[in-house]
Design a protein around this motif. Structure first.
Motif, PDB file in Angstrom:
ATOM      1  N   VAL A 126      -4.026 -10.580  -4.347  1.00 28.93           N
ATOM      2  CA  VAL A 126      -4.053  -9.233  -4.915  1.00 28.93           C
ATOM      3  C   VAL A 126      -2.697  -8.956  -5.549  1.00 28.93           C
ATOM      4  O   VAL A 126      -1.661  -9.089  -4.890  1.00 28.93           O
ATOM      5  CB  VAL A 126      -4.370  -8.181  -3.837  1.00 28.93           C
ATOM      6  CG1 VAL A 126      -4.355  -6.780  -4.437  1.00 28.93           C
ATOM      7  CG2 VAL A 126      -5.718  -8.469  -3.183  1.00 28.93           C
ATOM      8  N   LEU A 127      -2.708  -8.573  -6.829  1.00 34.16           N
ATOM      9  CA  LEU A 127      -1.480  -8.349  -7.584  1.00 34.16           C
ATOM     10  C   LEU A 127      -1.300  -6.857  -7.829  1.00 34.16           C
ATOM     11  O   LEU A 127      -2.133  -6.218  -8.472  1.00 34.16           O
ATOM     12  CB  LEU A 127      -1.536  -9.092  -8.917  1.00 34.16           C
ATOM     13  CG  LEU A 127      -1.783 -10.600  -8.838  1.00 34.16           C
ATOM     14  CD1 LEU A 127      -1.984 -11.178 -10.229  1.00 34.16           C
ATOM     15  CD2 LEU A 127      -0.641 -11.301  -8.129  1.00 34.16           C
ATOM     16  N   GLY A 128      -0.204  -6.291  -7.343  1.00 33.77           N
ATOM     17  CA  GLY A 128       0.104  -4.903  -7.594  1.00 33.77           C
ATOM     18  C   GLY A 128       0.678  -4.706  -8.987  1.00 33.77           C
ATOM     19  O   GLY A 128       0.718  -5.624  -9.805  1.00 33.77           O
ATOM     20  N   THR A 129       1.147  -3.498  -9.251  1.00 38.27           N
ATOM     21  CA  THR A 129       1.749  -3.174 -10.541  1.00 38.27           C
ATOM     22  C   THR A 129       3.252  -3.020 -10.359  1.00 38.27           C
ATOM     23  O   THR A 129       3.803  -3.196  -9.268  1.00 38.27           O
ATOM     24  CB  THR A 129       1.163  -1.873 -11.107  1.00 38.27           C
ATOM     25  OG1 THR A 129       1.652  -0.770 -10.336  1.00 38.27           O
ATOM     26  CG2 THR A 129      -0.357  -1.894 -11.052  1.00 38.27           C
ATOM     27  N   ASN A 130       3.941  -2.641 -11.426  1.00 34.76           N
ATOM     28  CA  ASN A 130       5.386  -2.409 -11.348  1.00 34.76           C
ATOM     29  C   ASN A 130       5.720  -0.964 -10.999  1.00 34.76           C
ATOM     30  O   ASN A 130       6.898  -0.583 -10.993  1.00 34.76           O
ATOM     31  CB  ASN A 130       6.051  -2.796 -12.669  1.00 34.76           C
ATOM     32  CG  ASN A 130       6.044  -4.301 -12.886  1.00 34.76           C
ATOM     33  OD1 ASN A 130       6.084  -5.072 -11.938  1.00 34.76           O
ATOM     34  ND2 ASN A 130       5.984  -4.722 -14.143  1.00 34.76           N
ATOM     35  N   ALA A 131       4.702  -0.158 -10.712  1.00 37.71           N
ATOM     36  CA  ALA A 131       4.916   1.228 -10.282  1.00 37.71           C
ATOM     37  C   ALA A 131       4.958   1.286  -8.752  1.00 37.71           C
ATOM     38  O   ALA A 131       4.723   0.298  -8.066  1.00 37.71           O
ATOM     39  CB  ALA A 131       3.808   2.120 -10.829  1.00 37.71           C
ATOM     40  N   ASP A 132       5.284   2.468  -8.205  1.00 34.95           N
ATOM     41  CA  ASP A 132       5.254   2.671  -6.758  1.00 34.95           C
ATOM     42  C   ASP A 132       3.797   2.698  -6.300  1.00 34.95           C
ATOM     43  O   ASP A 132       2.985   3.453  -6.843  1.00 34.95           O
ATOM     44  CB  ASP A 132       5.938   3.987  -6.381  1.00 34.95           C
ATOM     45  CG  ASP A 132       7.388   4.052  -6.837  1.00 34.95           C
ATOM     46  OD1 ASP A 132       7.954   2.993  -7.170  1.00 34.95           O
ATOM     47  OD2 ASP A 132       7.948   5.162  -6.862  1.00 34.95           O
ATOM     48  N   GLU A 133       3.476   1.915  -5.279  1.00 33.26           N
ATOM     49  CA  GLU A 133       2.095   1.854  -4.807  1.00 33.26           C
ATOM     50  C   GLU A 133       2.031   1.991  -3.295  1.00 33.26           C
ATOM     51  O   GLU A 133       2.994   1.682  -2.579  1.00 33.26           O
ATOM     52  CB  GLU A 133       1.439   0.549  -5.243  1.00 33.26           C
ATOM     53  CG  GLU A 133       1.155   0.500  -6.733  1.00 33.26           C
ATOM     54  CD  GLU A 133       0.569  -0.829  -7.166  1.00 33.26           C
ATOM     55  OE1 GLU A 133      -0.542  -0.830  -7.709  1.00 33.26           O
ATOM     56  OE2 GLU A 133       1.228  -1.854  -6.968  1.00 33.26           O
ATOM     57  N   TYR A 134       0.860   2.445  -2.838  1.00 34.21           N
ATOM     58  CA  TYR A 134       0.609   2.647  -1.413  1.00 34.21           C
ATOM     59  C   TYR A 134      -0.577   1.771  -1.029  1.00 34.21           C
ATOM     60  O   TYR A 134      -1.711   2.026  -1.451  1.00 34.21           O
ATOM     61  CB  TYR A 134       0.306   4.123  -1.147  1.00 34.21           C
ATOM     62  CG  TYR A 134       0.210   4.517   0.308  1.00 34.21           C
ATOM     63  CD1 TYR A 134       1.255   5.187   0.938  1.00 34.21           C
ATOM     64  CD2 TYR A 134      -0.944   4.257   1.036  1.00 34.21           C
ATOM     65  CE1 TYR A 134       1.157   5.580   2.263  1.00 34.21           C
ATOM     66  CE2 TYR A 134      -1.048   4.638   2.364  1.00 34.21           C
ATOM     67  CZ  TYR A 134      -0.002   5.299   2.974  1.00 34.21           C
ATOM     68  OH  TYR A 134      -0.097   5.676   4.292  1.00 34.21           O
ATOM     69  N   PHE A 135      -0.329   0.729  -0.236  1.00 32.69           N
ATOM     70  CA  PHE A 135      -1.362  -0.219   0.176  1.00 32.69           C
ATOM     71  C   PHE A 135      -1.772   0.059   1.620  1.00 32.69           C
ATOM     72  O   PHE A 135      -0.914   0.242   2.496  1.00 32.69           O
ATOM     73  CB  PHE A 135      -0.864  -1.660   0.087  1.00 32.69           C
ATOM     74  CG  PHE A 135      -0.609  -2.151  -1.309  1.00 32.69           C
ATOM     75  CD1 PHE A 135      -1.613  -2.737  -2.056  1.00 32.69           C
ATOM     76  CD2 PHE A 135       0.652  -2.031  -1.879  1.00 32.69           C
ATOM     77  CE1 PHE A 135      -1.380  -3.205  -3.338  1.00 32.69           C
ATOM     78  CE2 PHE A 135       0.908  -2.498  -3.160  1.00 32.69           C
ATOM     79  CZ  PHE A 135      -0.108  -3.074  -3.895  1.00 32.69           C
ATOM     80  N   LEU A 136      -3.073   0.064   1.872  1.00 32.75           N
ATOM     81  CA  LEU A 136      -3.611   0.199   3.225  1.00 32.75           C
ATOM     82  C   LEU A 136      -4.450  -1.035   3.522  1.00 32.75           C
ATOM     83  O   LEU A 136      -5.348  -1.387   2.746  1.00 32.75           O
ATOM     84  CB  LEU A 136      -4.463   1.463   3.330  1.00 32.75           C
ATOM     85  CG  LEU A 136      -5.107   1.746   4.695  1.00 32.75           C
ATOM     86  CD1 LEU A 136      -4.044   1.959   5.761  1.00 32.75           C
ATOM     87  CD2 LEU A 136      -6.037   2.959   4.610  1.00 32.75           C
ATOM     88  N   VAL A 137      -4.167  -1.694   4.647  1.00 32.04           N
ATOM     89  CA  VAL A 137      -4.837  -2.943   5.024  1.00 32.04           C
ATOM     90  C   VAL A 137      -5.558  -2.715   6.352  1.00 32.04           C
ATOM     91  O   VAL A 137      -4.940  -2.311   7.343  1.00 32.04           O
ATOM     92  CB  VAL A 137      -3.823  -4.096   5.149  1.00 32.04           C
ATOM     93  CG1 VAL A 137      -4.529  -5.382   5.568  1.00 32.04           C
ATOM     94  CG2 VAL A 137      -3.073  -4.288   3.837  1.00 32.04           C
ATOM     95  N   ARG A 138      -6.871  -2.998   6.385  1.00 34.46           N
ATOM     96  CA  ARG A 138      -7.657  -2.788   7.590  1.00 34.46           C
ATOM     97  C   ARG A 138      -8.722  -3.867   7.737  1.00 34.46           C
ATOM     98  O   ARG A 138      -9.047  -4.563   6.779  1.00 34.46           O
ATOM     99  CB  ARG A 138      -8.345  -1.410   7.574  1.00 34.46           C
ATOM    100  CG  ARG A 138      -7.404  -0.250   7.840  1.00 34.46           C
ATOM    101  CD  ARG A 138      -8.110   1.085   7.788  1.00 34.46           C
ATOM    102  NE  ARG A 138      -7.216   2.171   8.158  1.00 34.46           N
ATOM    103  CZ  ARG A 138      -7.477   3.453   8.015  1.00 34.46           C
ATOM    104  NH1 ARG A 138      -8.645   3.833   7.496  1.00 34.46           N
ATOM    105  NH2 ARG A 138      -6.605   4.368   8.377  1.00 34.46           N
ATOM    106  N   ALA A 139      -9.306  -3.950   8.946  1.00 34.20           N
ATOM    107  CA  ALA A 139     -10.495  -4.761   9.212  1.00 34.20           C
ATOM    108  C   ALA A 139     -11.398  -3.948  10.119  1.00 34.20           C
ATOM    109  O   ALA A 139     -10.916  -3.274  11.043  1.00 34.20           O
ATOM    110  CB  ALA A 139     -10.116  -6.083   9.875  1.00 34.20           C
ATOM    111  N   ASN A 140     -12.704  -3.989   9.876  1.00 38.01           N
ATOM    112  CA  ASN A 140     -13.585  -3.114  10.646  1.00 38.01           C
ATOM    113  C   ASN A 140     -13.795  -3.628  12.065  1.00 38.01           C
ATOM    114  O   ASN A 140     -13.469  -4.770  12.403  1.00 38.01           O
ATOM    115  CB  ASN A 140     -14.914  -2.879   9.919  1.00 38.01           C
ATOM    116  CG  ASN A 140     -15.779  -4.124   9.836  1.00 38.01           C
ATOM    117  OD1 ASN A 140     -15.455  -5.178  10.362  1.00 38.01           O
ATOM    118  ND2 ASN A 140     -16.912  -4.004   9.165  1.00 38.01           N
ATOM    119  N   ILE A 141     -14.326  -2.759  12.897  1.00 40.59           N
ATOM    120  CA  ILE A 141     -14.416  -3.043  14.330  1.00 40.59           C
ATOM    121  C   ILE A 141     -15.383  -4.183  14.623  1.00 40.59           C
ATOM    122  O   ILE A 141     -15.263  -4.863  15.649  1.00 40.59           O
ATOM    123  CB  ILE A 141     -14.827  -1.755  15.087  1.00 40.59           C
ATOM    124  CG1 ILE A 141     -14.517  -1.868  16.570  1.00 40.59           C
ATOM    125  CG2 ILE A 141     -16.302  -1.418  14.835  1.00 40.59           C
ATOM    126  CD1 ILE A 141     -14.636  -0.548  17.307  1.00 40.59           C
TER     127      ILE A 141
END
Length: 265
Positions: A126-141
């Motif tokens: 996964v490639l982000g951008t050059n701006a400020d970003e907010y990433f959330l990483v999860r896995a379901n139960i």
């Protein structure tokens, strides 16, 4: 048309998807090590790398899926995903590379469905951008689905309630690991859990990494008012101050990169 089906040939093909109609599209890669440059879609689109259903004895091929990339395999830095995109490489060693745009909403499902193939190595980047970003990483139960979400933020870098989300879902067949590249910008990475081994590169910028969060209530069916759909429930552990998410369940390497970075575990 309600459904358009496109079957590629039996050799190594390169397909550029510059747009689709706004209903359903299904693409079958068939045999060969195929490359799919997906620049834009306008309706729910499913792309299969191999024809496992019609060729169950095949060992599989190594297919490459590039999302938000142009016909030359260059990232567009635009969000071309309107509707839901599902990628299923199936057997063989498949590569999934998804470029984010930092704007707009998108749902991208990486459901490899390797059909018990024990030889293929499947990877997701996964490639982000050059701006400020907010990433959330999860896995379901249920341990059936992992999620990486880039969430719209306000001028203070906080998530916007009800804002847009570029969401990537992946399944347990991504056995070669997940890589997230923040690139430039002051990025924030919040990890509640993961479904595969993971490498996170903050790259340039003053990045923040938080592994595990404390919530006031459980994030599962025992608390139906937690704001999550049942498919997004995830595991927490009761502690003295609330309910702590796992943070990670698979080996994870986090590289801060350039800049003044902050790590909280």
């Amino acid at each position: 048309f309600e459904l358009l089906t496109l079957d590629l040939g039996g050799n190594t093909d390169t397909l550029h998807i510059d747009g689709t109609h706004d209903t359903r599209t299904k693409i079958n890669g068939a045999d060969g090590d195929d490359t799919f440059n997906i620049e834009a879609i306008s309706g729910n689109t499913t792309i299969f790398g191999d024809s496992v259903a019609t060729n169950p004895g095949a060992t599989g091929y190594s297919d490459t899926f590039l999302v938000n990339f142009d016909e030359n395999g260059m990232q567009t830095n635009r969000n071309g995903i309107v509707g839901e995109l599902t990628l299923q490489g199936r057997r063989g060693s498949d590569t999934y590379k998804i470029g984010l745009a930092g704007q707009g909403a998108a749902v991208i499902n990486v459901l490899d469905e390797s059909a018990g193939d024990s030889f293929g190595i499947d990877t997701l980047e996964v490639l982000g951008t050059n701006a400020d970003e907010y990433f959330l990483v999860r896995a379901n139960i249920d341990r059936t689905l992992g999620m990486i979400a880039a969430i719209q933020t306000d001028q203070n870098g906080d998530p916007v309630p009800g804002g847009t989300i570029e969401r990537i879902n992946y399944d347990g067949d991504i056995n070669g690991g997940v890589t997230i590249r923040g690139r430039d910008g002051d990025d924030t990475f919040i990890l509640d859990d993961n479904l595969a081994s993971m490498v996170i590169d903050g790259d340039a910028g003053d990045d923040k990494f938080q592994i595990g969060q404390v919530f006031q209530s459980p994030r599962d069916g025992t608390n139906p008012n937690n704001g999550l759909g049942s498919e997004d429930y995830f595991e927490t552990t009761p502690i003295t101050k609330g309910y702590l998410s796992n943070g990670i369940s698979h080996s994870t390497t986090i590289n801060g990169g350039f800049g003044e970075d902050d790590f909280t575990v």
